[in-house]
Design an enzyme around this catalytic site. Structure first.
Site, PDB file in Angstrom:
ATOM      1  N   GLU A  85       0.867  -1.246  -0.023  1.00 47.82           N
ATOM      2  CA  GLU A  85       0.103   0.132   0.090  1.00 47.82           C
ATOM      3  C   GLU A  85       0.974   1.166   0.030  1.00 47.82           C
ATOM      4  O   GLU A  85       1.677   1.355   0.704  1.00 47.82           O
ATOM      5  CB  GLU A  85      -0.994  -0.043   1.239  1.00 47.82           C
ATOM      6  CG  GLU A  85      -1.781   1.253   1.221  1.00 47.82           C
ATOM      7  CD  GLU A  85      -2.814   1.230   2.308  1.00 47.82           C
ATOM      8  OE1 GLU A  85      -2.864   0.096   3.186  1.00 47.82           O
ATOM      9  OE2 GLU A  85      -3.634   1.905   2.230  1.00 47.82           O
ATOM     10  N   LYS A 281      -6.580  -0.733  11.763  1.00 49.90           N
ATOM     11  CA  LYS A 281      -6.229  -1.342  10.639  1.00 49.90           C
ATOM     12  C   LYS A 281      -4.952  -0.226  10.241  1.00 49.90           C
ATOM     13  O   LYS A 281      -3.891  -0.775   9.636  1.00 49.90           O
ATOM     14  CB  LYS A 281      -7.300  -1.093   9.257  1.00 49.90           C
ATOM     15  CG  LYS A 281      -6.879  -1.559   7.976  1.00 49.90           C
ATOM     16  CD  LYS A 281      -6.160  -0.379   7.096  1.00 49.90           C
ATOM     17  CE  LYS A 281      -5.558  -1.007   5.919  1.00 49.90           C
ATOM     18  NZ  LYS A 281      -4.908  -0.060   5.101  1.00 49.90           N
ATOM     19  N   ASP A 297       4.514 -14.446  11.517  1.00 52.64           N
ATOM     20  CA  ASP A 297       3.205 -14.675  10.913  1.00 52.64           C
ATOM     21  C   ASP A 297       2.035 -13.637  11.225  1.00 52.64           C
ATOM     22  O   ASP A 297       1.637 -13.587  12.400  1.00 52.64           O
ATOM     23  CB  ASP A 297       2.838 -16.046  11.766  1.00 52.64           C
ATOM     24  CG  ASP A 297       1.536 -16.671  11.401  1.00 52.64           C
ATOM     25  OD1 ASP A 297       0.761 -16.082  10.918  1.00 52.64           O
ATOM     26  OD2 ASP A 297       1.248 -17.749  11.692  1.00 52.64           O
ATOM     27  N   HIS A 394      -1.866  10.635   1.187  1.00 53.42           N
ATOM     28  CA  HIS A 394      -2.182   9.453   0.465  1.00 53.42           C
ATOM     29  C   HIS A 394      -2.055   9.483  -1.004  1.00 53.42           C
ATOM     30  O   HIS A 394      -1.355   8.528  -1.446  1.00 53.42           O
ATOM     31  CB  HIS A 394      -3.311   8.877   1.104  1.00 53.42           C
ATOM     32  CG  HIS A 394      -3.492   7.288   0.545  1.00 53.42           C
ATOM     33  ND1 HIS A 394      -2.859   6.354   0.853  1.00 53.42           N
ATOM     34  CD2 HIS A 394      -4.463   6.711  -0.037  1.00 53.42           C
ATOM     35  CE1 HIS A 394      -3.146   5.018   0.536  1.00 53.42           C
ATOM     36  NE2 HIS A 394      -4.347   5.424  -0.077  1.00 53.42           N
TER      37      HIS A 394
HETATM   38  P1  HMG Z   1       4.583  15.350   3.649  1.00 48.08           P
HETATM   39  O1  HMG Z   1       4.461  16.299   4.886  1.00 48.08           O
HETATM   40  O2  HMG Z   1       4.039  15.859   2.541  1.00 48.08           O
HETATM   41  O3  HMG Z   1       6.197  14.877   3.698  1.00 48.08           O
HETATM   42  O4  HMG Z   1       3.772  13.928   4.187  1.00 48.08           O
HETATM   43  P2  HMG Z   1       7.612  15.734   3.188  1.00 48.08           P
HETATM   44  O5  HMG Z   1       7.607  15.647   1.452  1.00 48.08           O
HETATM   45  O6  HMG Z   1       7.506  16.927   3.914  1.00 48.08           O
HETATM   46  O7  HMG Z   1       8.480  14.650   3.848  1.00 48.08           O
HETATM   47  C1  HMG Z   1       8.682  14.506   5.257  1.00 48.08           C
HETATM   48  C2  HMG Z   1       8.945  13.130   5.470  1.00 48.08           C
HETATM   49  O8  HMG Z   1       7.932  12.136   5.420  1.00 48.08           O
HETATM   50  C3  HMG Z   1      10.256  12.724   4.920  1.00 48.08           C
HETATM   51  O9  HMG Z   1      11.551  13.004   5.418  1.00 48.08           O
HETATM   52  C4  HMG Z   1      10.000  11.188   4.921  1.00 48.08           C
HETATM   53  O10 HMG Z   1      10.479  10.506   6.161  1.00 48.08           O
HETATM   54  C5  HMG Z   1       8.564  11.153   4.711  1.00 48.08           C
HETATM   55  P3  HMG Z   1      12.838  12.959   4.495  1.00 48.08           P
HETATM   56  O11 HMG Z   1      12.881  11.704   3.668  1.00 48.08           O
HETATM   57  O12 HMG Z   1      12.714  14.112   3.268  1.00 48.08           O
HETATM   58  O13 HMG Z   1      14.196  13.527   5.327  1.00 48.08           O
HETATM   59  N1  HMG Z   1       8.208  10.870   3.257  1.00 48.08           N
HETATM   60  C6  HMG Z   1       8.538   9.936   2.530  1.00 48.08           C
HETATM   61  N2  HMG Z   1       9.314   8.729   2.606  1.00 48.08           N
HETATM   62  C7  HMG Z   1       9.323   8.042   1.459  1.00 48.08           C
HETATM   63  N3  HMG Z   1       8.986   8.307   0.292  1.00 48.08           N
HETATM   64  C8  HMG Z   1       8.351   9.311   0.006  1.00 48.08           C
HETATM   65  C9  HMG Z   1       7.991  10.214   1.220  1.00 48.08           C
HETATM   66  N4  HMG Z   1       7.402  11.580   1.327  1.00 48.08           N
HETATM   67  C10 HMG Z   1       7.661  11.871   2.760  1.00 48.08           C
HETATM   68  N5  HMG Z   1       7.801   9.488  -1.136  1.00 48.08           N
HETATM   69  C11 HMG Z   1       3.032  11.925   4.060  1.00 48.08           C
HETATM   70  C12 HMG Z   1       3.618  12.961   3.261  1.00 48.08           C
HETATM   71  C13 HMG Z   1       2.546  10.743   3.273  1.00 48.08           C
HETATM   72  C14 HMG Z   1       4.324  11.174   5.084  1.00 48.08           C
HETATM   73  C15 HMG Z   1       1.890  12.414   5.228  1.00 48.08           C
HETATM   74  O14 HMG Z   1       0.948  12.834   4.505  1.00 48.08           O
HETATM   75  C16 HMG Z   1       1.359  11.281   5.798  1.00 48.08           C
HETATM   76  O15 HMG Z   1       2.112  10.721   7.083  1.00 48.08           O
HETATM   77  N6  HMG Z   1       0.231  10.673   5.520  1.00 48.08           N
HETATM   78  C17 HMG Z   1      -0.507   9.819   6.341  1.00 48.08           C
HETATM   79  C18 HMG Z   1      -0.575   8.511   5.265  1.00 48.08           C
HETATM   80  C19 HMG Z   1      -0.810   7.090   5.707  1.00 48.08           C
HETATM   81  O16 HMG Z   1      -1.282   6.897   6.931  1.00 48.08           O
HETATM   82  N7  HMG Z   1      -1.107   6.159   5.011  1.00 48.08           N
HETATM   83  C20 HMG Z   1      -1.463   4.936   5.359  1.00 48.08           C
HETATM   84  C21 HMG Z   1      -2.741   4.235   4.118  1.00 48.08           C
HETATM   85  S1  HMG Z   1      -4.266   5.168   4.617  1.00 48.08           S
HETATM   86  C22 HMG Z   1      -4.811   3.848   5.816  1.00 48.08           C
HETATM   87  O17 HMG Z   1      -4.993   2.943   5.206  1.00 48.08           O
HETATM   88  C23 HMG Z   1      -4.963   4.077   7.186  1.00 48.08           C
HETATM   89  C24 HMG Z   1      -6.069   4.914   7.782  1.00 48.08           C
HETATM   90  O18 HMG Z   1      -7.362   4.800   7.097  1.00 48.08           O
HETATM   91  C25 HMG Z   1      -5.961   4.722   9.036  1.00 48.08           C
HETATM   92  C26 HMG Z   1      -6.842   5.567   9.923  1.00 48.08           C
HETATM   93  O19 HMG Z   1      -7.917   6.145   9.430  1.00 48.08           O
HETATM   94  O20 HMG Z   1      -6.531   5.837  11.170  1.00 48.08           O
HETATM   95  C27 HMG Z   1      -5.656   6.515   7.454  1.00 48.08           C
END
Ligand code: HMG
Length: 451
Positions: A85, A281, A297, A394
């Site tokens: 994901e 989740k 596992d 996301h």
């Molecule tokens: P951002 O602020 O746009 O990130 O966040 P940034 O570009 O400012 O970068 C900050 C740091 O984020 C980076 O530091 C990385 O550590 C990381 P750096 O490497 O630059 O020193 N980062 C990345 N790492 C790897 N590849 C990338 C990347 N971009 C940033 N391309 C971010 C962007 C996605 C991190 C933020 O918006 C976030 O945390 N979102 C949450 C996403 C999430 O939870 N996804 C899970 C799937 S959704 C789900 O299934 C669960 C859910 O339903 C659960 C719930 O409801 O509770 C949400």
């Protein structure tokens, strides 16, 4: 041609694949070639993978990612994560980076007890069985010495054995419930072997009791198996810092407002099961990814976690949050029965590397790493939910998948990434953008032709 077959398991790997492609695909030669293209070139390594399960015809690839900057109990880790994901690894990394400058994560193992059960029915006077139980325990322990001696030498083994009388809920049903310490292994095979030995001891024990009636000298063993519910194989991970140190969030949300909204979001997941399921989740996004990467596992871990989340009869959040005396505290208690030896941990070449990346941790250290990744994931998801909304981050990460789905060229991808840097990503928005590029390209080339 037939879609069913007898003796499939006896065919060679090529034979299985041949039968499959000829019976289930329209272009068998292409599919055969494609499936084989995912075989490892090193035959020995391929044989090891094939040995993990049955009827294997190819390998199914998943991305192996890394979340750096995890400071846990003052040690810094780069955490291996296997997950399909988008945005999960980015979210974990970003939470790790956030907490790195606020004291890092803390974690501690609360207990490491594993559980197994011998389920049996016995028709007789329950008092007699209870009176004989101390002697039965001695026999079971002695009979299983060969199986337990190595684990005992490592500091583990059987911790205690109980007889549980369930005849009030199911006629003649009793259970022998056993607690185990399995050190650095998850211990499933060890536990099951001990339980099967105990079942045999039980059978022979009742048969020779002088004060038992002929009926009481017989026992029906229903099953002997470990329990994947291990509420006392428990670990806690937490973060805390003064609210003011949380900083300012997207959309100019200040620390106090953030902490308040964040804690409310966690409380909602304690109140409402629909929300709790999604909330948990999100925690398992992190947990499963590390569990998979380290050859453990994930089905057992998930089943246990969800049972634990419903321990008071209502499914709730696994994490908790509070603000006390101006300090923001966020923590996760979760049962994790995992191992760093045995199973796939050393057999799977990448699981072995994952453990090496983590400094070849003990099972207890790995429990702390896994729980922390779950907490980090939960923090990142909630931080997005209560500030920008989840879609912004996301979908930003998902853009590549959408572009691949729409068969964008490298040039189109580059333009799309620049275009969407400051814009909301959605399937439709990407389609419209690509259409506009493609229309422009067609009109440009037709004007060149005209000229
Ligand atoms: P951002 O602020 O746009 O990130 O966040 P940034 O570009 O400012 O970068 C900050 C740091 O984020 C980076 O530091 C990385 O550590 C990381 P750096 O490497 O630059 O020193 N980062 C990345 N790492 C790897 N590849 C990338 C990347 N971009 C940033 N391309 C971010 C962007 C996605 C991190 C933020 O918006 C976030 O945390 N979102 C949450 C996403 C999430 O939870 N996804 C899970 C799937 S959704 C789900 O299934 C669960 C859910 O339903 C659960 C719930 O409801 O509770 C949400």
């Amino acid at each position: 041609m037939s879609k069913s077959i007898s003796g499939f398991s006896k065919l060679s790997k090529r034979g299985k694949l041949r039968w499959l492609v000829e019976n289930f695909f329209k272009d068998p030669e292409n599919v055969m070639r494609e499936m084989k293209s995912y075989w490892l070139s090193n035959e020995e390594e391929q044989k090891i993978l094939d040995g993990f399960s049955e009827n294997t015809i190819s390998n199914f690839y998943l991305p192996f990612g890394v979340a750096p900057n995890f400071v846990i109990n003052d040690n810094t880790y780069a955490i291996p994560m296997v997950i399909e994901e988008s945005s999960v690894v980015a979210a974990a990394s970003s939470a790790a980076k956030f907490w790195m400058t606020r004291g890092g994560f803390r974690a501690k193992v609360i207990s490491t007890k594993k559980v197994g059960q011998v389920h049996f029915t016995w028709e007789g006077d329950a008092n007699k069985l209870e009176e004989a139980f101390e002697n039965l325990k001695k026999k079971m322990t002695a009979d299983a010495t060969e199986i337990t001696k190595n684990m005992v030498a490592r500091g583990g083994g059987v911790q205690d054995i109980q007889l549980i009388n369930y005849t009030g809920v199911e006629k003649h049903y009793y259970q022998i419930k056993v607690n185990f310490e399995t050190c650095d292994s998850m211990g499933a095979n060890f536990i099951n072997s001990v339980l099967e030995s105990y079942a045999e001891s039980l059978r022979s024990f009742v048969a020779i009791q002088d004060n038992f009636t002929p009926e009481e000298k017989e026992v029906t063993i229903i099953m002997s198996i470990l329990s994947n519910y291990t509420p006392e194989c428990l670990v806690r991970a937490w973060v805390e810092c003064p609210v003011k140190d949380l900083g300012v969030f997207s959309n100019d949300i200040d620390a106090v407002t953030f902490a308040k909204k964040f804690c409310t979001a966690v409380r909602i997941a304690h109140i409402d099961q629909y929300r709790a399921t999604t909330h948990n989740k999100g925690i398992f996004n992190g947990i499963d990814a590390v569990v998979l990467a380290t050859g453990n596992d994930f089905r057992a871990i998930e089943a246990c976690g969800h049972t634990y989340a419903s321990q008071d009869g209502h499914y709730r959040s696994l994490s908790n949050c509070k603000v006390e005396d101006g300090v923001f505290k966020f923590w996760l208690d979760i049962p994790l029965s995992i191992g760093t030896v045995g199973g796939l941990t050393k057999l799977h070449p990448i699981a072995k590397r994952s453990l090496e990346m983590l400094g070849n941790p003990s099972a207890e250290e790995l429990m702390m790493i896994i729980a922390t990744t779950g907490l980090a994931q939960n923090f990142a998801a909630l931080r997005s939910l209560v500030t920008t909304g989840i879609q912004q981050g996301h979908m930003k990460m998902h853009l590549g998948n959408i572009l691949n789905h729409m068969e964008a060229t490298e040039q189109e991808k580059e333009k799309a990434c620049t275009h969407f840097e400051e814009k909301a990503v959605s399937f439709n928005a990407v389609r419209e953008f690509l259409d506009s590029l493609r229309v422009k390209k067609t009109s440009d080339s037709s004007s060149i032709l005209k000229n």
